[in-house]
Each structure stands twice: as C-alpha cells, then as structure tokens.
Design a protein around this motif. Structure first.
Motif, PDB file in Angstrom:
ATOM      1  N   ASP A   1       0.853  -1.201   0.000  1.00  0.00           N
ATOM      2  CA  ASP A   1       0.000   0.000   0.000  1.00  0.00           C
ATOM      3  C   ASP A   1       0.882   1.242   0.000  1.00  0.00           C
ATOM      4  OD1 ASP A   1      -3.259   0.216   0.896  1.00  0.00           O
ATOM      5  OD2 ASP A   1      -2.091   2.082   0.932  1.00  0.00           O
ATOM      6  N   ILE A   2       0.347   2.299  -0.550  1.00  0.00           N
ATOM      7  CA  ILE A   2       1.092   3.557  -0.613  1.00  0.00           C
ATOM      8  C   ILE A   2       1.026   4.307   0.713  1.00  0.00           C
ATOM      9  CG2 ILE A   2      -0.766   5.109  -1.411  1.00  0.00           C
ATOM     10  CD1 ILE A   2       1.403   5.906  -3.658  1.00  0.00           C
ATOM     11  N   GLU A   3       0.099   3.894   1.563  1.00  0.00           N
ATOM     12  CA  GLU A   3      -0.130   4.613   2.824  1.00  0.00           C
ATOM     13  C   GLU A   3       0.466   3.813   4.000  1.00  0.00           C
ATOM     14  OE1 GLU A   3      -1.765   7.682   3.855  1.00  0.00           O
ATOM     15  OE2 GLU A   3      -0.689   6.858   5.573  1.00  0.00           O
ATOM     16  N   PRO A   4       1.577   4.289   4.553  1.00  0.00           N
ATOM     17  CA  PRO A   4       2.210   3.501   5.622  1.00  0.00           C
ATOM     18  C   PRO A   4       1.300   3.282   6.829  1.00  0.00           C
ATOM     19  CG  PRO A   4       3.388   5.596   5.222  1.00  0.00           C
ATOM     20  CD  PRO A   4       2.332   5.483   4.183  1.00  0.00           C
ATOM     21  N   LYS A   5       0.451   4.253   7.114  1.00  0.00           N
ATOM     22  CA  LYS A   5      -0.414   4.135   8.299  1.00  0.00           C
ATOM     23  C   LYS A   5      -1.455   3.026   8.158  1.00  0.00           C
ATOM     24  CE  LYS A   5      -2.158   8.313   9.032  1.00  0.00           C
ATOM     25  NZ  LYS A   5      -1.664   9.222   7.968  1.00  0.00           N
ATOM     26  N   GLU A   6      -1.613   2.501   6.947  1.00  0.00           N
ATOM     27  CA  GLU A   6      -2.586   1.424   6.765  1.00  0.00           C
ATOM     28  C   GLU A   6      -2.104   0.123   7.401  1.00  0.00           C
ATOM     29  OE1 GLU A   6      -5.613   1.923   5.673  1.00  0.00           O
ATOM     30  OE2 GLU A   6      -6.002  -0.174   6.164  1.00  0.00           O
ATOM     31  N   MET A   7      -0.771  -0.018   7.511  1.00  0.00           N
ATOM     32  CA  MET A   7      -0.198  -1.265   8.034  1.00  0.00           C
ATOM     33  C   MET A   7      -0.624  -1.466   9.492  1.00  0.00           C
ATOM     34  SD  MET A   7       1.383  -2.040   5.331  1.00  0.00           S
ATOM     35  CE  MET A   7       1.699  -1.100   3.842  1.00  0.00           C
ATOM     36  N   ASP A   8      -0.878  -2.701   9.862  1.00  0.00           N
ATOM     37  CA  ASP A   8      -1.265  -3.060  11.244  1.00  0.00           C
ATOM     38  C   ASP A   8      -2.564  -2.384  11.689  1.00  0.00           C
ATOM     39  OD1 ASP A   8       1.269  -4.374  11.383  1.00  0.00           O
ATOM     40  OD2 ASP A   8       2.199  -2.501  12.029  1.00  0.00           O
ATOM     41  N   SER A   9      -3.386  -1.947  10.767  1.00  0.00           N
ATOM     42  CA  SER A   9      -4.607  -1.247  11.186  1.00  0.00           C
ATOM     43  C   SER A   9      -5.584  -2.197  11.877  1.00  0.00           C
ATOM     44  CB  SER A   9      -5.293  -0.606   9.976  1.00  0.00           C
ATOM     45  OG  SER A   9      -5.612  -1.588   9.017  1.00  0.00           O
TER      46      SER A   9
END
Ligand code: ADP
Ligand code: TZD
Ligand code: MG
Length: 575
Positions: free
Chosen positions: A314-322
């Motif tokens: 994903d291009i959005e790092p904050k999506e990880m571990d959501s």
C-alpha cells in the motif's frame, strides 16, 4: 495570455488585465483538466459558462451529490482529480457527501465551491448562503484550502491537485469566495502566478528489504492467496500486476472494484471460491486492499482457525497493522511494488498443487451450482434469472462499464457478472453508499467513451434518479436496468398497525421506464429474462439512453442482501 482583456487606465498606461474567473480557468487548463461536473448558481454560474467557452467540458447535473459522485469516479478512472463545482452553503453541503466518499474510497477529487463574503460569514451577519465552508469540509477530506487573492489562484489549485493525487489519493476542498472571481490583476503577472504541477503523483519505490521480506513470506506459504483491491485497479499498473500474479501462480481474489484486473475467468481467479480461500489460506498478500469490514477486519470466523500471515502492499504507511499484524509491509505505489516483486522473484516455484487444485475444484463446484439458476426463465424474474442475462451482455461486451448499486441487486450482481478488463466495474465502494448510480454512470460514459450498463436496485436508483434527464440531455450511451422488486430488500413487508405502508416498500408495480420516456429516452418494461435480454442488447448496441424496468419478484430478495448479519437485533423485538 488567452483570456486577457485590455482595459484603459489613465491615458498612456493601458495594460492587459485578467481576473479571478479567467485565472481559475487558465489554471485548470494548464493542468490538463478538461471536464467539470457542476450545478450552477451564485456565484459560479458565469464561471461555468466561461469554462465552456474556453473549451472545458462542463456537465450540469440536477443535484450536486450526483455531480460529486461523477467527479469522484472520474478521478478513479483517470488518476486525475475529478472536479465538482458547486454554489455556496446548500450546494456545497450537497457536494460534501461525495467529497467524503471520495476520501474514504481513495479517489482523487476536488470540490470547488463558491462561498459568501468572508467578512460577513465570520461575523455571522447572515449573508446570502452564509456558511464557514472551509471549517466544515476539513474533517471530511485530505486537505482544504481557501483562496482570497487572485494572485494565489495558481498556487491554490496546484496545492489542491497535488493533495488529491499524491500518496493515498482522496478528496480536496477548494473554497473560492464570490469576491475572488471579480478581482482584477495585470495579465502578465497573472500568467506568471499560475503553476503547472510537475509529477503530481511521484512514483514511490519500495525499500528493497521490504520487497525481499514479502517474497520470503509468500514463498514460505503452503496455501498462499493474493487479494487485489481497488487501489490496484486505480494504479493503472495492469500489465505489471498480471505479470506478477501469473508468475507467482498464486490464486487471487479480486475485491469488488478490482474485478477484471485479471479476468474473473482466469484460471487463478478464486472469486467463486471466496469463503474457502479466506478460511484456508495461510499467507495473504493484500495489494491495494484494506483489511476493513469488507474483509472482516482480517479476523474471526471468515478467516478460519489456522494462523495467517499478512503481507500488505500500500502507498499509505499508516494502513499497516490497522486491524491485524502485517508481517511484511511493503510501502510504495503498486506499479513499482509489483514490478520489484517480479524482478526479485528469480527461480520461483509455484505454490503446492494440492492447494491450487483444491481452490480450482471448489470454484468449479460453485460455478456449476450457480449455472442452472442463471438460466431460469421465471416471470416475474428472480435475481438470478435477470442476472444470467446481464452476465452474457457483459461477456459479449467486455469493454462496457458496469455500474452497480442496491442490496441484493449489488451483492448478487457482483457474484454473478464476470468482468474481463480493469476498471470496468464501478460500485458503491467502501461505505456501501446508495446514490452513486447515475453520477458514476454519467462520468463513466463521458470519461471512457464506452457504453455503460447501470444495474440498480429500485431503492438505490431513487437516490439519483432525476439524473436520467442529464443522461438524455447529453445523449449518453447509458442503459439503466432497474431491478424493481417494489422496495428495499423485498417488496413484501406489511405494516400491521395502521394504513401507512411498511418502511421498506414502495408503490407496487411502479413503472420507472416512464421516467426515461419523459425526457425523450427509451423506456422498456421487461417482465421476463427474454424480454430483458432483447431490451438490453438493443440499448447497448444503439447507445440510446435507455431505462429498463425489470420486474423482479418482490419476495426474491433477503434483508440487506449479503450483509444482513450487520443489522443490530433488539432483544425485545419478538415478544
Ligand atoms: P477495496 O475496497 O477494493 O478492498 P480499499 O479502498 O479498501 O480497496 O483499498 C485501497 C487501498 O489502495 C488504500 O489503502 C490505498 O491507500 C491504496 N492505494 C491507492 N492507490 C494506490 C497506489 N497507486 N499504490 C499503492 N496503493 C494505493
Ligand atoms: N442511505 C444511503 C446513502 N446508503 C445506504 N446504504 C442506505 C441508505 C441503506 N441501504 C442499503 O444499505 S441498501 C439500500 C438502502 C436504502 C437499498 C436496497 O434496496 P434496493 O436493492 O432496491 O436498492 P434490493 O435489490 O431491493 O435489495
Ligand atoms: Mg429493491
């Protein structure tokens, strides 16, 4: 400069002038924006006219929400921000649902709204359509800007464009107060103040170590699965994705709007074995898909007992571990990421045949189970009988675009209608919102030039139904098929308390086809699969605006389609 006017000042000091109107138009054109979706009125009526005169296509809708949904899906289809233009306060608010929707769905869009006089708004002195629009838009979009001076229009639009398309795409609000449009400045200075955005959405190359980590995890899998989401469709990295998926040999599951990225009939497609692959897989690679409610947050019954490892691209790092731990996050744009995977794969060994065979046989079993249902010729139709017809319509016209909303109409169409090419299925997205239908159909027809088939629940259609006039006015190749089951989910509810109708039912036997006839389009009432087939084929071939009222058995649907489990239950209900 194209739009400059000459104005006499004091004798001998003549200069070329421009104004806010022309600077907005020049800034849009400089950045390759050629279509605007709008509803006119104070203070933007002239802006629309002048855009049209300057060669920008201005599509006028009957309600801003539909113009907004059109802009959002135009962004998804083109990777350029779709532009929705509205008047102040109520027009702005009508467009805001679509802006929030675009942000939620990661579609690049800019809502440009005219606004009232700042001085009066801020003192709350009751201006015409007074509202602090910037403050209201802010929490619902990626970025929000207001331009107060003509010389800042170029920068304002540049910031809006970059914010909309870079990183995770989303909605941007641009506030243009009425006064700005009439502001005058020197034409040369105005020209110089414009900004052509360079590399608006730069490639984001994944770290090589993250690529290796992801491939190591995928390689270790006994039962791997790739899930493609609408981010992958948006990325327009179709060849790269196909190469990677095929080289990997891993079964793939497309999310709704990722269908067709590889054909649903591809040997690796696990669409028809969804429950099995979610439950039994041991390693799952998400590509442009979030682990939100649509994937049961990556846990619980849907995902079975066996431990899972998740890889996420994903291009959005904050999506990880959501929602759950991501053992191999790969942050970057999808094109760069999947190309890096393919390059780093080396001598790749296909996943265990035991797994791929199990997936294939489950899929074949489910397809075979479905086949006779799709061929039934009942009248009134059930969903499957009608969808069997539409499945073939798309099979014969893989370039056509399918727009789809409703509950049963959505869930069943998604499962039944195979897609063959990327970005051909446009639906309700992350929120499951009703009302996207006509706006998305109109933008799809305009942006792609391909015919559109809009498959609509009768309730869903009602949210944007007035835009059939827009479809006729612009003479667009759109065939709307309404699955008319007399209501929301079913047309059979009764209210036993008084003479009011039950909350989920509509006028029985309604003839939506007459709405299209009112504006000069073709209306057809279809009561059997044969009639439906004839009417849809004719519409798709002629390209004439058409609305087919497909009469569906009111008892055929189920509560909330496939997501009835999300309805809260009252313990007091069944006394
Ligand atoms: P779906 O509903 O199909 O599962 P989502 O909308 O939940 O898809 O997820 C799309 C994801 O794709 C978002 O997390 C977004 O950040 C990501 N995304 C969008 N465009 C790109 C891109 N060009 N490169 C990488 N990721 C992207
Ligand atoms: N309002 C908005 C904006 N979005 C929604 N999703 C809903 C209300 C609630 N809702 C659904 O989730 S589906 C649906 C509504 C009103 C309509 C379902 O009826 P339909 O489809 O006629 O479109 P079927 O085929 O009868 O199930
Ligand atoms: Mg219905």
């Amino acid at each position: 400069m194209l739009n400059a006017a000459v104005k006499s000042e004091a004798p001998g000091t003549e200069q070329e002038l421009t104004d806010g109107f022309h600077l907005v138009i020049d800034a849009l054109k400089l950045n390759g924006i050629n279509t605007i979706y709008n509803v006119p009125g104070i203070p933007i009526t002239d802006l629309g006219r002048m855009c049209q005169a300057a060669g920008i296509r201005v599509i006028s809708f009957r309600h801003e929400q539909n113009a907004g949904y059109a802009a959002g899906i135009a962004g998804f289809l083109t990777k350029k921000p779709g532009i929705c233009l509205t008047v102040s306060a109520p027009g702005f608010l009508n467009g805001l649902t679509a802006l929030a929707h675009a942000t939620t769905n990661c579609y690049p869009m800019i809502l440009i709204s005219g606004s009232s006089e700042r001085e009066i708004v801020d003192l709350q002195q009751g201006d015409y359509e007074e509202m602090d629009q910037l403050a209201i838009a802010k929490p619902l979009c990626k970025a929000a800007y207001r331009v107060l001076h003509a010389q800042d229009i170029g920068i304002g639009l540049a910031r809006a464009i970059r914010a909309a398309v870079s990183g995770r795409p989303g909605g941007v609000y641009l506030d243009l107060p009425a006064k700005l449009f009439g502001q005058v400045m020197n034409a040369d200075a105005g020209q110089k103040s414009l900004v052509k955005v360079i590399d608006a959405a730069p490639a984001q190359i994944p770290a090589p170590a993250s690529v290796k980590r992801a491939l190591d995890v995928l390689k270790s899998a006994k039962r791997p699965l790739i899930i493609l989401g609408k981010g992958a469709a948006y990325a327009q990295a179709d060849e790269e994705i196909k190469n990677f998926v095929e080289k990997s040999g891993v079964p793939f599951l497309p999310m709704s709007m990722a269908k067709g990225l590889l054909p649903d009939t591809h040997p690796q497609c696990a669409g028809a074995a969804r429950s099995t692959v979610l439950k039994d897989s041991d390693v799952v690679m998400l590509i442009g898909a979030r682990l939100n409610w649509l994937l049961s947050h990556g846990k619980g019954k849907t995902w079975g007992e066996a431990p899972k490892k998740f890889i996420q691209v994903d291009i959005e790092p904050k999506e990880m571990d959501s929602n759950v731990e991501i053992v191999a996050p790969v942050v970057g744009d999808i094109g760069s990421c999947v190309s890096a995977f393919t390059q780093a794969m080396g001598g790749w060994t296909a996943p265990p045949a035991e797994w791929t065979k199990a997936v294939t046989s489950k899929r074949e079993e489910n397809v075979a189970k479905m086949a006779p249902k799709l061929m039934n010729n009942k009248s009134p139709m059930d969903y499957h009988g009608a969808l069997g017809v539409l499945k073939n319509v798309i099979k014969e016209r893989p370039d056509a675009i399918l727009v789809n909303e409703g509950a049963n109409t959505l869930d069943l169409a998604r499962g039944v209608i195979d897609m063959y090419k990327p970005r051909k299925r446009l639906d309700v997205g992350t929120w499951g919102v009703m009302g996207i239908g006509m706006g998305q159909a109109i933008a799809a027809a305009l942006e792609t030039g391909h015919p559109v088939l809009a498959v609509e629940g009768d309730s869903a259609f009602g949210f944007s139904g007035m835009e059939v006039e827009t479809i006729c006015r612009y003479n667009l190749p759109i065939c709307v098929v309404i699955f008319n089951n007399d209501g929301i989910y079913r047309g059979t509810d009764v209210n036993n308390v008084n003479s009011d109708p039950a909350t989920t039912v509509f006028v029985k036997g309604a003839r939506y086809d007459k709405m299209m006839e009112a504006f000069g389009g073709v209306g057809v009432n279809a009561t059997s699969p044969d009639e439906l087939k004839r009417a849809v084929n004719e519409a798709m071939d002629s390209g004439k605006p058409t609305l087919i009222n497909a009469v569906i058995d009111p008892a055929a649907g189920s509560e909330s389609g496939r997501i009835g489990n999300l309805n809260p239950q009252s313990v007091l209900k069944k006394k």
